[in-house]
Design an enzyme around this catalytic site. Sequence first.
Site, PDB file in Angstrom:
ATOM      1  N   SER A 218       0.834  -1.205   0.000  1.00 44.76           N
ATOM      2  CA  SER A 218       0.000   0.000   0.000  1.00 44.76           C
ATOM      3  C   SER A 218       0.862   1.247   0.000  1.00 44.76           C
ATOM      4  O   SER A 218       1.981   1.246   0.534  1.00 44.76           O
ATOM      5  CB  SER A 218      -0.897  -0.001   1.247  1.00 44.76           C
ATOM      6  OG  SER A 218      -1.496   1.255   1.444  1.00 44.76           O
TER       7      SER A 218
ATOM      8  N   TYR B 211      -2.351  -0.178  10.047  1.00 49.08           N
ATOM      9  CA  TYR B 211      -2.529  -0.737   8.697  1.00 49.08           C
ATOM     10  C   TYR B 211      -1.235  -0.621   7.906  1.00 49.08           C
ATOM     11  O   TYR B 211      -0.761  -1.603   7.301  1.00 49.08           O
ATOM     12  CB  TYR B 211      -3.668  -0.012   7.978  1.00 49.08           C
ATOM     13  CG  TYR B 211      -3.795  -0.386   6.527  1.00 49.08           C
ATOM     14  CD1 TYR B 211      -4.216  -1.654   6.146  1.00 49.08           C
ATOM     15  CD2 TYR B 211      -3.475   0.524   5.520  1.00 49.08           C
ATOM     16  CE1 TYR B 211      -4.325  -2.006   4.808  1.00 49.08           C
ATOM     17  CE2 TYR B 211      -3.586   0.187   4.179  1.00 49.08           C
ATOM     18  CZ  TYR B 211      -4.001  -1.078   3.833  1.00 49.08           C
ATOM     19  OH  TYR B 211      -4.104  -1.432   2.507  1.00 49.08           O
TER      20      TYR B 211
END
Length: 361
Positions: A149, A174
């Site tokens: 990501s 995350y």
Amino acid sequence: MQHIDLANKKVLITGAAGFIGSYLVQELLRTVTPVTVIGIDNMNDYYDVSIKEYRLKEIEKAAVKHSGSTWTFVKADISDKSVIDVLFQIYKPEIVVNLAAQAGVRYSITNPDVYISSNLNGFYNILEACRHSYDDGNTGVEHLVYASSSSVYGGNTKVPFSTDDKVDNPVSLYAATKKSNELLAHAYSKLYNIPSTGLRFFTVYGPAGRPDMAYFGFTNKLLKGEKIQIFNYGNCKRDFTYVDDIVHGVKLVMQGAPDRKTGDDGLPVPPYSIYNIGNNNPENLLDFVDILQQELIEACVLPADYDFESHKELVPMQAGDVPVTYADTSALEADFGFKPGTSLRDGLRRFAQWYKEFYLK
């Protein structure tokens, strides 16, 4: 780089009912003949399950239309090691694309346990299964591709973000789990000679996307007459990347595995790569929501006289958020000759048209 012909391959895609996963499955069924695609997804209720069910129906349509290939779906969780081991034993996948993960920066602040379970334990199970796919002299997994990501860049102020940048300061759990995936993959590539490629996705959007993403959540609120909150007083920039561009990039990368080489010490040089997939064109959040409301009006999701200005509120930055994301895609261009190019207006237009069909028909 080792070229892989996807025809006649067995491809395991985790998160197959997810946003990117479902588009990738359909793309393979449409364009590769024959191919065996095995999908796994736990179908959790992090967001509206009916969207996941819709995606699976779209996959079924593609499978029926392109009957030369095979589609198998398994409802299970990658954090269950026994399930992953059995899947690998039965299907012996040659290509593995790990897209299953608990997504969302803000959700990781209030629900950290699920990120450890899915993003760390789940990915570890995939790596272990890839490792043991070579047991007893088997050819095993030829290429592991996995989702990272843009969040791994954290608060980097140097833009555009390059895969050569240090990414040691995540600002959310995350992001930390995604960076951990890259580290784990590197270790397994080194130890067990597993060709692996990580892909840092930049703000993926499009039809049948995730309702927790800004463009989708904004649409839901505007339709209800609620105010939308625009963080950092609108001074955020995002490298919005249309889902078809992401999928095209993933498919190209699947076909180009890092070479296996032996170092001077007689041990494997890790066959390991990382790429950004982004639009290389960050858009201001205020411009983004303006285009979105225009396209929602054009698609008749919102009325022509909608008072947009009274429905937006500028608020401070949220914890875990970053002010800008901006992808340097030069490595992807150099190695695969590809650069995402769908304009934000075209992408949001397709989303608005889908939204009307899905929710307002």
